[in-house]
Design an enzyme around this catalytic site. Structure first.
Site, PDB file in Angstrom:
ATOM      1  N   HIS A   1      29.158  42.286  51.518  1.00 52.84           N
ATOM      2  CA  HIS A   1      29.976  43.029  50.657  1.00 52.84           C
ATOM      3  C   HIS A   1      30.812  44.211  50.880  1.00 52.84           C
ATOM      4  O   HIS A   1      30.445  44.913  51.918  1.00 52.84           O
ATOM      5  CB  HIS A   1      28.812  43.181  49.423  1.00 52.84           C
ATOM      6  CG  HIS A   1      27.880  44.400  49.495  1.00 52.84           C
ATOM      7  ND1 HIS A   1      27.061  45.056  48.369  1.00 52.84           N
ATOM      8  CD2 HIS A   1      27.527  45.141  50.694  1.00 52.84           C
ATOM      9  CE1 HIS A   1      26.214  46.071  48.862  1.00 52.84           C
ATOM     10  NE2 HIS A   1      26.695  46.057  50.110  1.00 52.84           N
TER      11      HIS A   1
ATOM     12  N   CYS B   1      29.480  52.633  52.165  1.00 49.49           N
ATOM     13  CA  CYS B   1      29.630  51.140  51.382  1.00 49.49           C
ATOM     14  C   CYS B   1      31.042  50.821  51.000  1.00 49.49           C
ATOM     15  O   CYS B   1      31.147  49.709  50.663  1.00 49.49           O
ATOM     16  CB  CYS B   1      28.678  51.046  50.158  1.00 49.49           C
ATOM     17  SG  CYS B   1      26.846  51.315  50.558  1.00 49.49           S
TER      18      CYS B   1
ATOM     19  N   HIS C   1      30.629  45.198  54.851  1.00 49.01           N
ATOM     20  CA  HIS C   1      29.073  45.180  55.844  1.00 49.01           C
ATOM     21  C   HIS C   1      28.181  44.282  55.163  1.00 49.01           C
ATOM     22  O   HIS C   1      28.626  43.500  54.271  1.00 49.01           O
ATOM     23  CB  HIS C   1      28.737  46.791  55.792  1.00 49.01           C
ATOM     24  CG  HIS C   1      28.189  47.163  54.630  1.00 49.01           C
ATOM     25  ND1 HIS C   1      29.116  47.587  53.829  1.00 49.01           N
ATOM     26  CD2 HIS C   1      26.925  47.352  53.971  1.00 49.01           C
ATOM     27  CE1 HIS C   1      28.410  48.039  52.806  1.00 49.01           C
ATOM     28  NE2 HIS C   1      27.327  47.981  52.790  1.00 49.01           N
TER      29      HIS C   1
ATOM     30  N   HIS D   1      23.817  42.898  54.581  1.00 49.09           N
ATOM     31  CA  HIS D   1      22.341  43.264  54.525  1.00 49.09           C
ATOM     32  C   HIS D   1      21.360  41.931  54.574  1.00 49.09           C
ATOM     33  O   HIS D   1      22.127  40.759  54.343  1.00 49.09           O
ATOM     34  CB  HIS D   1      22.139  43.894  53.065  1.00 49.09           C
ATOM     35  CG  HIS D   1      22.700  45.053  52.791  1.00 49.09           C
ATOM     36  ND1 HIS D   1      22.356  46.431  53.605  1.00 49.09           N
ATOM     37  CD2 HIS D   1      23.644  45.543  52.033  1.00 49.09           C
ATOM     38  CE1 HIS D   1      23.232  47.362  52.957  1.00 49.09           C
ATOM     39  NE2 HIS D   1      23.870  46.793  52.254  1.00 49.09           N
TER      40      HIS D   1
ATOM     41  N   ASP E   1      23.492  33.053  49.933  1.00 54.19           N
ATOM     42  CA  ASP E   1      22.906  33.113  51.396  1.00 54.19           C
ATOM     43  C   ASP E   1      24.017  32.792  52.467  1.00 54.19           C
ATOM     44  O   ASP E   1      25.044  32.042  52.410  1.00 54.19           O
ATOM     45  CB  ASP E   1      21.794  32.107  51.758  1.00 54.19           C
ATOM     46  CG  ASP E   1      21.365  32.450  53.361  1.00 54.19           C
ATOM     47  OD1 ASP E   1      21.250  33.566  53.583  1.00 54.19           O
ATOM     48  OD2 ASP E   1      20.849  31.512  53.803  1.00 54.19           O
ATOM     49  N   HIS E   2      24.186  33.953  53.388  1.00 48.67           N
ATOM     50  CA  HIS E   2      25.584  33.740  54.268  1.00 48.67           C
ATOM     51  C   HIS E   2      26.740  33.807  53.367  1.00 48.67           C
ATOM     52  O   HIS E   2      27.689  32.925  53.980  1.00 48.67           O
ATOM     53  CB  HIS E   2      25.299  32.603  55.263  1.00 48.67           C
ATOM     54  CG  HIS E   2      24.241  32.798  56.373  1.00 48.67           C
ATOM     55  ND1 HIS E   2      22.763  32.850  56.100  1.00 48.67           N
ATOM     56  CD2 HIS E   2      24.137  33.085  57.622  1.00 48.67           C
ATOM     57  CE1 HIS E   2      22.188  33.267  57.170  1.00 48.67           C
ATOM     58  NE2 HIS E   2      23.223  33.125  58.132  1.00 48.67           N
TER      59      HIS E   2
ATOM     60  N   GLU F   1      17.554  45.843  49.075  1.00 50.01           N
ATOM     61  CA  GLU F   1      18.810  45.810  49.906  1.00 50.01           C
ATOM     62  C   GLU F   1      18.550  46.575  51.448  1.00 50.01           C
ATOM     63  O   GLU F   1      19.024  45.694  52.232  1.00 50.01           O
ATOM     64  CB  GLU F   1      19.976  46.910  49.402  1.00 50.01           C
ATOM     65  CG  GLU F   1      21.188  46.593  49.937  1.00 50.01           C
ATOM     66  CD  GLU F   1      22.097  47.877  49.186  1.00 50.01           C
ATOM     67  OE1 GLU F   1      22.859  47.450  48.618  1.00 50.01           O
ATOM     68  OE2 GLU F   1      21.934  49.175  49.855  1.00 50.01           O
TER      69      GLU F   1
END
Lengths: 143, 143, 143, 143, 143, 143
Positions: C14, C33, C39, C41, C79-80, C132
């Site tokens: 994100h 951020c 980047h 998580h 996811d991904h 996170e």
């Protein structure tokens, strides 16, 4: 009011099987946990007590007394045991030893003798949690 | 040379009991693990492979192929099983299913079919570790 | 009443950036951020359901049904993924994909189809938490 | 309403000893924690705040502001300190630096200056927890 | 050859200060660890032994014997102690109780009596690791 | 000889895609990691150095100097970054930012300036490990 949580561990085996259900229902409902010869887990029990710290000792509970109480009433009964055969709550049939029912059994054991061990109502038993695996946990408020 | 370690989990039950020993010796040697009806654990298996990353894909191993291999050769055999009764390595007697012997059995299973699954020698099986509890771990270099 | 918590994991990327703010405000409010290319998580989602264990099966919920529901409604969507571009909740602008807003989006997804998946009201969705990083966690009661 | 929990760590030493008690009472009540020259712990502090996410920024709190506040009001006072001698709450006698009393001291420090640091009431301090060891944790709702 | 690692925990306090250095050098070299009244940690000690599993018992070591040995030779000496004052290795001056020096002291204690406790050379002491915090660990091969 | 391991964390995003491969090959080889818009991880980097403790300071390394070196040479380059676009090792094409290649890039960065930061050869860089998820870790000996 402060809550103190202490963690305890025990290893036990169980098989989830309800004779009231058909073989097929048992397999569908319990999946691999219905495997006929049983399997086992490292259970992690967290016991939370609540109280007001004693103004002189600065303690909400005597941790050694709590440990002795849990050891005597829970660990001794379930650690290195086969829950289906050796735990009085499950040996006679009824509900199978799911972690839900094991958590209920532990709560009942704790409540049964709590007032003998902590007669002045301090600390009060607040809640327990029981982890079957790191990704599967059950919590129960007391009473 | 890079080492890749992937972790897998399975739950099983066992009882440590060697018929060659007397009842008293069994209790002395295995302690609570000799309890007659068995108990169980959440085992954590770490598999380490070694190799040189492919210069084009940038990978030392195909993680999906490794996962399928471990699932087929280890997890399916031991997960939600009673090791004394259902694992071919222990069902016929011989050494009891200590975590040492279980680690050796896993290594032998991996080595037996490794060259079929990874025929070009890439990656190479380097070592495994098997945790019985968070405080008790066994490591074994391969081969 | 017993609460069952199961943990799920997904990896996503994100960037926190609110077009309504100036560049300088974005940097001040979101810090690192706000880095322009994003980047990511490893998110850990804990879903807690509550109910009374079934007196025959001894279960408060069917864990396989819960896993399928979370996989279909949450994991598959996030996811991904790049949350800013691929998640319908954030692709159209509005609030940026902070972990607060992501937790709210997950709660809304769960509540939207809950009564279809668990029509008898058992189990009830109680709360979710979303980590996170190991040091930064968001909790949300449902509904 | 969303709850955000952030974790902080500090290392400190203490000795549990209440001059009002006899030597024997001190040993019985505090056990090894009464050892005359002190010992220490890696404490883990979790601070939970609650609020409604800002509709524009999507944030319930500014994590950097929270970190600065905890650093200034808690970590600087207790990290790498001898609690009996260097912490103003315990240096003058009174209750000994049990983890219960340390948690109360931290709550009081946070509440004392909270409205200066977060004047608009956002976020609200909800609860703290303080772990003395991985198996011994204290929780305190605020206020 | 199998390696068995068991984990032990103890809590202690220390201050890093070398009288040979000036006050300024002490502060520069040891930072916050030089704070005059000391601080403390929850240390985690991992002891690794190596051997060939006994073909009859299936065990590489007697875990109870190992636990008694570590308890007697390490835990009793350091748990709930002030390392600068109560540990014979540091009370007389010389090197300060850094975790490096504490690990060396533990290794020497283990090697000193190992052959008395495990006279047949089984298991062999292989290595120890000592964690001061979850992010700071020291490892030492033996001998 | 003592080995010191310190852990560092950074969050980054990446997409695994090798232009040399066809779209279908990319999907087969990298699976979900090939998703077109990228995803991300919380990486955990462990850096292990080796040396003989200084007989006066009792230290094998200056932890603050090591932290500054890792911050300057690794964290600043990769934390809160898109590895495909912002990391010089991957921005120009070549191998994709697999965790293997990221670990190699980190090792090269550390070795490049090590002798400037630790000119007396103390401590020596021994190995690094890089975790992409708690179940997927890469280790690399240095040099």
């Amino acid at each position: 009011m402060i809550r103190l949580t202490r963690r305890y561990r025990f290893a036990a085996s169980h098989r989830l099987h309800q004779p009231v259900f058909s073989e097929e229902e048992n397999r569908r409902i319990y999946g691999k946990c219905n495997n006929p010869f049983g399997h086992g887990h490292n259970y992690v029990l967290s016991v939370t007590v609540a109280g007001v710290p004693d103004p002189v000792s600065g303690r909400v509970a005597d941790p050694k007394a709590l440990d002795r109480f849990i050891e005597k009433n829970v660990i001794r009964a379930f650690d290195h045991r086969n829950l289906n055969i050796e735990a009085e709550e499950f040996a006679g049939g009824g509900a199978p030893p799911t972690t839900e029912c094991l958590a209920l059994a532990i709560r009942d054991r704790l409540l049964r003798d709590w007032s003998l061990a902590f007669p002045e109502g301090a600390p009060r038993l607040d809640r327990i949690s029981l982890e079957e695996t790191p990704n599967n946990k059950f919590e129960l408020r007391c009473p």
